[in-house]
Write an enzyme that holds these catalytic residues in place. Structure first.
Site, PDB file in Angstrom:
ATOM      1  N   LYS A 171      -6.090   3.360 -75.142  1.00 43.30           N
ATOM      2  CA  LYS A 171      -5.882   2.238 -75.640  1.00 43.30           C
ATOM      3  C   LYS A 171      -5.210   2.270 -76.579  1.00 43.30           C
ATOM      4  O   LYS A 171      -4.554   3.140 -77.790  1.00 43.30           O
ATOM      5  CB  LYS A 171      -6.680   1.015 -76.275  1.00 43.30           C
TER       6      LYS A 171
ATOM      7  N   GLN B   1     -13.044   0.977 -73.156  1.00 42.15           N
ATOM      8  CA  GLN B   1     -12.272   1.644 -71.571  1.00 42.15           C
ATOM      9  C   GLN B   1     -12.843   1.996 -71.099  1.00 42.15           C
ATOM     10  O   GLN B   1     -12.442   2.242 -69.750  1.00 42.15           O
ATOM     11  CB  GLN B   1     -10.769   1.333 -72.211  1.00 42.15           C
TER      12      GLN B   1
ATOM     13  N   LYS C 255     -15.887   0.738 -69.329  1.00 38.66           N
ATOM     14  CA  LYS C 255     -14.895  -0.459 -67.813  1.00 38.66           C
ATOM     15  C   LYS C 255     -14.527   0.050 -67.413  1.00 38.66           C
ATOM     16  O   LYS C 255     -14.445  -0.794 -66.196  1.00 38.66           O
ATOM     17  CB  LYS C 255     -14.027  -1.532 -68.887  1.00 38.66           C
TER      18      LYS C 255
ATOM     19  N   THR D  89      -8.063 -11.075 -65.812  1.00 38.63           N
ATOM     20  CA  THR D  89      -9.412 -11.630 -66.550  1.00 38.63           C
ATOM     21  C   THR D  89      -9.841 -12.588 -66.911  1.00 38.63           C
ATOM     22  O   THR D  89     -11.505 -12.491 -66.543  1.00 38.63           O
ATOM     23  CB  THR D  89      -8.630 -10.192 -67.574  1.00 38.63           C
TER      24      THR D  89
ATOM     25  N   GLY E 170      -0.968  -5.241 -71.417  1.00 39.09           N
ATOM     26  CA  GLY E 170      -1.348  -6.144 -71.820  1.00 39.09           C
ATOM     27  C   GLY E 170      -2.567  -6.100 -72.822  1.00 39.09           C
ATOM     28  O   GLY E 170      -3.568  -5.305 -72.304  1.00 39.09           O
ATOM     29  N   ASP E 171      -2.959  -6.951 -73.461  1.00 40.19           N
ATOM     30  CA  ASP E 171      -3.542  -6.938 -74.469  1.00 40.19           C
ATOM     31  C   ASP E 171      -3.279  -8.564 -75.587  1.00 40.19           C
ATOM     32  O   ASP E 171      -2.369  -8.751 -75.181  1.00 40.19           O
ATOM     33  CB  ASP E 171      -3.796  -5.718 -75.643  1.00 40.19           C
TER      34      ASP E 171
ATOM     35  N   LYS F  59      -6.013   5.278 -68.930  1.00 36.27           N
ATOM     36  CA  LYS F  59      -5.627   3.434 -68.462  1.00 36.27           C
ATOM     37  C   LYS F  59      -6.134   2.426 -69.545  1.00 36.27           C
ATOM     38  O   LYS F  59      -7.118   2.825 -69.757  1.00 36.27           O
ATOM     39  CB  LYS F  59      -6.173   3.528 -67.243  1.00 36.27           C
TER      40      LYS F  59
ATOM     41  N   SER G 206      -5.129  -4.084 -62.483  1.00 35.43           N
ATOM     42  CA  SER G 206      -3.791  -3.306 -62.776  1.00 35.43           C
ATOM     43  C   SER G 206      -3.646  -2.059 -62.253  1.00 35.43           C
ATOM     44  O   SER G 206      -3.136  -1.485 -61.893  1.00 35.43           O
ATOM     45  CB  SER G 206      -4.632  -2.861 -64.121  1.00 35.43           C
TER      46      SER G 206
ATOM     47  N   ASN H 101      -3.578 -15.432 -72.852  1.00 33.25           N
ATOM     48  CA  ASN H 101      -4.023 -14.997 -71.499  1.00 33.25           C
ATOM     49  C   ASN H 101      -5.702 -15.565 -70.634  1.00 33.25           C
ATOM     50  O   ASN H 101      -5.743 -15.820 -70.007  1.00 33.25           O
ATOM     51  CB  ASN H 101      -3.274 -13.785 -71.155  1.00 33.25           C
TER      52      ASN H 101
HETATM   53  P1  NDP Z   1      -3.519 -13.016 -75.867  1.00 33.79           P
HETATM   54  O1  NDP Z   1      -2.567 -12.611 -77.289  1.00 33.79           O
HETATM   55  O2  NDP Z   1      -3.155 -13.506 -75.426  1.00 33.79           O
HETATM   56  O3  NDP Z   1      -4.534 -14.304 -76.679  1.00 33.79           O
HETATM   57  C1  NDP Z   1      -5.041 -14.266 -77.787  1.00 33.79           C
HETATM   58  C2  NDP Z   1      -5.859 -15.479 -78.358  1.00 33.79           C
HETATM   59  O4  NDP Z   1      -7.075 -15.107 -79.311  1.00 33.79           O
HETATM   60  C3  NDP Z   1      -4.738 -16.092 -78.913  1.00 33.79           C
HETATM   61  O5  NDP Z   1      -5.078 -17.601 -78.934  1.00 33.79           O
HETATM   62  C4  NDP Z   1      -4.885 -15.563 -80.641  1.00 33.79           C
HETATM   63  O6  NDP Z   1      -4.101 -16.751 -81.375  1.00 33.79           O
HETATM   64  C5  NDP Z   1      -6.222 -15.477 -80.513  1.00 33.79           C
HETATM   65  N1  NDP Z   1      -6.934 -14.627 -81.578  1.00 33.79           N
HETATM   66  C6  NDP Z   1      -6.379 -13.258 -81.540  1.00 33.79           C
HETATM   67  N2  NDP Z   1      -6.520 -12.942 -82.538  1.00 33.79           N
HETATM   68  C7  NDP Z   1      -7.440 -13.319 -83.357  1.00 33.79           C
HETATM   69  C8  NDP Z   1      -8.321 -12.639 -84.920  1.00 33.79           C
HETATM   70  N3  NDP Z   1      -8.200 -12.400 -85.565  1.00 33.79           N
HETATM   71  N4  NDP Z   1      -8.729 -14.313 -85.190  1.00 33.79           N
HETATM   72  C9  NDP Z   1      -8.764 -15.382 -84.209  1.00 33.79           C
HETATM   73  N5  NDP Z   1      -8.099 -16.080 -83.121  1.00 33.79           N
HETATM   74  C10 NDP Z   1      -7.792 -14.556 -82.740  1.00 33.79           C
HETATM   75  O7  NDP Z   1      -4.650 -11.701 -75.842  1.00 33.79           O
HETATM   76  P2  NDP Z   1      -5.502 -11.940 -74.365  1.00 33.79           P
HETATM   77  O8  NDP Z   1      -5.936 -13.314 -74.335  1.00 33.79           O
HETATM   78  O9  NDP Z   1      -5.218 -10.525 -73.445  1.00 33.79           O
HETATM   79  O10 NDP Z   1      -6.696 -11.132 -75.017  1.00 33.79           O
HETATM   80  C11 NDP Z   1      -7.819 -12.254 -75.751  1.00 33.79           C
HETATM   81  C12 NDP Z   1      -9.608 -11.173 -76.052  1.00 33.79           C
HETATM   82  O11 NDP Z   1      -9.386 -10.754 -74.216  1.00 33.79           O
HETATM   83  C13 NDP Z   1      -9.164 -10.282 -76.302  1.00 33.79           C
HETATM   84  O12 NDP Z   1     -10.481  -9.250 -77.080  1.00 33.79           O
HETATM   85  C14 NDP Z   1      -8.665  -8.904 -75.357  1.00 33.79           C
HETATM   86  O13 NDP Z   1      -9.325  -7.399 -76.152  1.00 33.79           O
HETATM   87  C15 NDP Z   1      -9.636  -8.920 -74.206  1.00 33.79           C
HETATM   88  N6  NDP Z   1      -9.406  -8.457 -73.430  1.00 33.79           N
HETATM   89  C16 NDP Z   1      -7.774  -8.773 -72.373  1.00 33.79           C
HETATM   90  C17 NDP Z   1      -7.496  -8.110 -71.572  1.00 33.79           C
HETATM   91  C18 NDP Z   1      -6.152  -8.647 -70.718  1.00 33.79           C
HETATM   92  O14 NDP Z   1      -6.206  -8.147 -70.039  1.00 33.79           O
HETATM   93  N7  NDP Z   1      -4.993  -9.193 -71.336  1.00 33.79           N
HETATM   94  C19 NDP Z   1      -8.019  -7.603 -70.345  1.00 33.79           C
HETATM   95  C20 NDP Z   1      -9.604  -7.755 -71.092  1.00 33.79           C
HETATM   96  C21 NDP Z   1     -10.063  -7.859 -72.413  1.00 33.79           C
HETATM   97  P3  NDP Z   1      -2.946 -16.896 -81.476  1.00 33.79           P
HETATM   98  O15 NDP Z   1      -2.309 -17.749 -81.072  1.00 33.79           O
HETATM   99  O16 NDP Z   1      -3.167 -17.951 -82.952  1.00 33.79           O
HETATM  100  O17 NDP Z   1      -2.858 -15.095 -82.337  1.00 33.79           O
HETATM  101  O1  2IT Z   2      -9.084  -4.939 -72.628  1.00 34.93           O
HETATM  102  C1  2IT Z   2      -8.115  -4.373 -71.569  1.00 34.93           C
HETATM  103  O2  2IT Z   2      -9.136  -3.794 -70.431  1.00 34.93           O
HETATM  104  C2  2IT Z   2      -7.060  -4.611 -70.968  1.00 34.93           C
HETATM  105  N1  2IT Z   2      -7.189  -4.905 -72.344  1.00 34.93           N
HETATM  106  C3  2IT Z   2      -6.705  -4.525 -69.559  1.00 34.93           C
HETATM  107  C4  2IT Z   2      -6.033  -3.260 -69.345  1.00 34.93           C
HETATM  108  C5  2IT Z   2      -5.373  -3.064 -68.546  1.00 34.93           C
HETATM  109  O3  2IT Z   2      -4.690  -2.002 -68.595  1.00 34.93           O
HETATM  110  O4  2IT Z   2      -5.328  -3.840 -67.587  1.00 34.93           O
END
Ligand code: NDP
Ligand code: 2IT
Length: 453
Positions: A123, A108, A111, A206, A162-163, A87, A385, A237
């Site tokens: 992943k 992961q 976590k 998240t 997603g991520d 997952k 999830s 997100n």
């Molecule tokens: P999104 O794609 O929704 O948003 C990512 C954000 O971070 C955007 O604002 C993006 O900017 C910015 N970003 C991405 N890459 C870079 C970079 N190299 N340098 C600077 N800014 C950057 O992703 P999420 O919000 O889902 O994910 C954000 C973080 O949270 C990640 O580390 C992810 O692994 C983690 N995460 C996500 C989960 C989820 O459920 N979605 C769960 C647990 C952890 P831009 O718009 O310019 O791309």
């Molecule tokens: O980093 C993370 O925990 C996620 N991007 C969410 C993973 C999931 O299966 O919901």
């Protein structure tokens, strides 16, 4: 012994620095755990956990709007299935490579174990960049990606989500393709739309979870989020819903960012401004820069997307109480960590995965601030999830209140487990050690019971 394990990993995969970084942090936490469990040493549990069960790499050809053929690379890392189906999310970003996905899959494992829901670690993703692509291009890419990935996933085998770069739109296209290929409806992806099996609160989970974790850390000092000034990075997100929950709990969010730069709004990004940001990022797919044009009093600082600030990140250089890094890995370097402390920050709750470099973590631990590492603080996303999978499995759906309450309870439990483990292994309040130890012990116990497989 652990140093030897680490060195042989580096030798085997020398070009995977993020993976080395994630493994090293866990190994450093495990010495005292393994002293109490010599049986895990002889069963080579650590060596087995750091080697993914399976790595799948595939070609993703697709046709862009001008008729040109494009080729990307797709990945799925199936890291560990000892406690449940693989997952973990899918990341679409030009920086994606094997080492980055292996670090994410490795984190992961622990976590997911902490959530208390039976989910193994995985992943995946691609070096595809959805930015600037039309919906039709994103759809064709997702279809091609799933045309290969569908062979390896299933509701009780491997359940992606997603991520970065993968949100509701991408999950919809991926799910539609899987369903067509399999001629079957199933909970094979999470983060689905509500109309076709998604869970209420999954989009929020998240960010909300990282704030619930922060609340629990604050409680240990008899405090709460009311009137706290908060730095949030990212504007995707996780950042959006972390900001929403901070506002709901009476805190004030003063920063957001994207890969081009960051904004600072000392008056606070209140509910109305945040709604505007959500429309900007999720509907118009615009840049955070526009915030400073729209709202007076806000300032914008640009950086180069492919050359982000290596010296220091200006977002972390404002007076504040709390920080919620929610963009990407290694976005807080040692100088940033020192700036945070200097400017009054005494709580860091990581929405992103591994946003702090090892030297930065050292600084937070030395200063004894409330530091919630990603694998504990951002586990609310994958936990919800898990709740989506449960609802799919019983062909039912729960109310917003019910899912939110379960999410909240899971975050309270994760905090309690990490805190208790930190105490048990002689480092009370060190949530890095606590989360690594508690997550590892669950997986290790399952692996011992199942033999050498
Ligand atoms: P999104 O794609 O929704 O948003 C990512 C954000 O971070 C955007 O604002 C993006 O900017 C910015 N970003 C991405 N890459 C870079 C970079 N190299 N340098 C600077 N800014 C950057 O992703 P999420 O919000 O889902 O994910 C954000 C973080 O949270 C990640 O580390 C992810 O692994 C983690 N995460 C996500 C989960 C989820 O459920 N979605 C769960 C647990 C952890 P831009 O718009 O310019 O791309
Ligand atoms: O980093 C993370 O925990 C996620 N991007 C969410 C993973 C999931 O299966 O919901």
């Amino acid at each position: 012994m652990l140093e030897e394990t680490y060195q042989s990993l580096v030798k085997r995969d020398p070009d995977q620095p993020e993976f080395h970084q994630a493994v090293r942090e866990v190994l450093e936490s495990l010495e005292s755990v393994l002293d109490k469990h010599p049986e895990y040493r002889s069963a080579r549990i650590v060596e087995r956990i750091i080697e993914p069960e399976r790595v799948i790499i595939f070609r993703v050809p697709w046709v862009d709007d001008s008729g040109e053929v494009r080729v990307n690379r797709g990945f799925r890392i199936e890291a560990n299935s000892a406690i449940g189906p693989y997952k973990g999310g899918l990341r679409f970003h030009p920086s994606v490579n094997l080492g980055i996905l292996k670090f994410l899959a490795f984190e992961q494992i622990f976590k997911n174990a902490l959530t208390g829901i039976p989910m193994g670690g995985g992943k995946g993703g691609s070096d595809f960049d959805p930015k600037g692509k039309s919906d039709a291009e994103v759809m064709r890419f997702c279809q091609s990606f799933m045309m290969e990935l569908f062979r390896y996933i299933g509701p009780t085998t491997d359940v992606p989500a997603g991520d970065i770069g993968v949100g509701g739109r991408e999950i919809g296209y991926l799910f539609g393709t899987w369903k067509k290929l399999r001629n079957q409806w199933g909970g094979v992806l999470t983060g689905k739309g509500l109309a076709y099996g998604g869970s209420l609160i999954r989009p929020e989970a998240t960010g909300y979870g990282a704030v619930y974790f922060a609340q629990e850390m604050l409680k240990t000092r008899g405090e709460n989020l009311e009137d706290k000034v908060c730095l949030v990075s990212g504007s995707g997100n996780v950042a959006q819903f972390a900001a929403q929950k901070i506002n709901q709990l009476g805190g004030r969010v003063v920063t957001l960012s994207d890969s081009s730069g960051c904004i600072y709004d000392p008056e606070g990004i209140d509910h109305q401004k945040l709604q505007w940001v959500m429309e900007l990022k999720n509907v118009r797919r615009g840049r955070i820069k526009e915030y400073a044009d729209k709202f007076t009093g806000a300032t914008y600082q640009e950086w180069d997307a492919f050359n982000p600030p290596t010296d220091h990140n200006p977002l972390w250089d404002h007076k504040a109480d709390c920080a919620f890094p929610s963009a990407t890995q290694n976005e807080i370097n040692a100088r940033d960590a020192r700036n945070l402390i200097k400017n009054g920050v005494y709580l860091v709750s990581e929405g992103a995965n591994m946003p702090t470099v090892p030297e930065g973590i050292e600084i937070f631990l030395d200063e004894k601030i409330l530091y919630g590492p990603g694998k504990a603080a951002n586990a609310g996303g994958v936990a919800t999830s898990g709740l989506e999978m449960a609802q799919n499995a019983i062909f039912s759906s729960w109310s917003r209140e019910e899912v939110d309450q379960r999410l909240h309870q899971i975050m309270v439990n994760i905090h309690a487990q990490a805190h208790a483990a930190s105490e048990k292994y002689g480092a009370k309040g060190n949530y890095v050690l606590g989360a690594n130890a508690a997550g590892f012990l669950k997986v290790a116990e399952a692996m011992m019971a199942q033999g050498v497989v």
